[in-house]
Design a protein around this motif. Sequence first.
Motif, PDB file in Angstrom:
ATOM      1  N   SER A  96       0.834  -1.213   0.000  1.00  0.00           N
ATOM      2  CA  SER A  96       0.000   0.000   0.000  1.00  0.00           C
ATOM      3  C   SER A  96       0.865   1.258   0.000  1.00  0.00           C
ATOM      4  O   SER A  96       0.534   2.256  -0.660  1.00  0.00           O
ATOM      5  N   GLU A 146       2.184   1.632  -3.571  1.00  0.00           N
ATOM      6  CA  GLU A 146       1.139   2.096  -4.492  1.00  0.00           C
ATOM      7  C   GLU A 146       0.895   3.593  -4.339  1.00  0.00           C
ATOM      8  O   GLU A 146       0.743   4.317  -5.325  1.00  0.00           O
ATOM      9  N   LYS A 147       0.911   4.076  -3.115  1.00  0.00           N
ATOM     10  CA  LYS A 147       0.721   5.500  -2.876  1.00  0.00           C
ATOM     11  C   LYS A 147       1.906   6.312  -3.387  1.00  0.00           C
ATOM     12  O   LYS A 147       1.733   7.317  -4.098  1.00  0.00           O
ATOM     13  N   THR A 166      -7.171  -7.577  -5.228  1.00  0.00           N
ATOM     14  CA  THR A 166      -6.537  -7.701  -3.914  1.00  0.00           C
ATOM     15  C   THR A 166      -6.043  -9.113  -3.643  1.00  0.00           C
ATOM     16  O   THR A 166      -5.233  -9.319  -2.740  1.00  0.00           O
ATOM     17  N   ASP A 176      -0.574  -8.565  -0.964  1.00  0.00           N
ATOM     18  CA  ASP A 176       0.507  -8.024  -0.125  1.00  0.00           C
ATOM     19  C   ASP A 176       1.325  -9.143   0.503  1.00  0.00           C
ATOM     20  O   ASP A 176       2.553  -9.074   0.572  1.00  0.00           O
TER      21      ASP A 176
END
Length: 283
Positions: free
Chosen positions: A27, A30-31, A106, A139
């Motif tokens: 995450s 990705e940001k 996901t 993840d």
Amino acid sequence: MATVEHCLYCFETLSAYLESRKPMSLSEIEKSYGEYVKEVEAGVAASDKTESLEKRIPALRRVADSDFSEASSSSIPSSNSTMSLTTDTAATSTDSLPDANTPKITESPLFVTWNTVSARSGHTSLRGCIGTFEAQELDEGLSSYAITSAVHDMRFDAISKRELPSLEVAVTLLTDFEDCADAMDWEVGTHGLRVSFAERGRRYGATYLPDVAPEQGWTKEETLVSLMRKAGWAGRKDKWRSVDLKVVRYQGRKKDIQYPEYKQWRDWVKQRGVDAEEDEDEA
């Protein structure tokens, strides 16, 4: 489909493992990658604008006096200005960003492949490839198989830290599993294959990802025989049709990047002090 961020995450996981540090999460990557792409594209736009202005300078000089011309030219950023994008900057594109209308994946069955890239010829050679047909949270699954394929593929020695700069990673998310009506019920370049069969009391099984057959230039029959050999079958090549094969076809959404693209993004992250903030939190 697999994304650049998924590939960056695999590189980040392996690099952190080899350097004994904590990796960034998927995450977080990705940001940060979204911000990175916007900044690079802004730099490209500024560079294009500067280039357009530079092309107009000769015309301006013809209609202006020399003092004005010198003042105009001195105001133009040089080629090594921060507004320009150098030729060794890794290419980025909004194509790598997810479509707002496309549901975010996901979890998925997945494979992580490591290749070495020849600095001289650019030719790639397999360095490790392991995955799973069971759906994984991305993840956790990507992190786990990035390490497993790098250091636990029994066909190769474990990847070392010094090899990182020569690596390419490919992430393949698997979709559309279907039982084949027969051994030939699939298309080269579209489908990956998973075969299973039994002979003389022993069970066999193996898989090839969708890109293997076209990369090798194999026909359907050559692909099947090679896959049976991979599974451990030692029968005569011309007798493969006598084996009762169960064949499952599937498709793969693949993305790959090489180390320089990871390194450039990672340097961008470090310049913004992300590592320092993580270190302080851990302390």
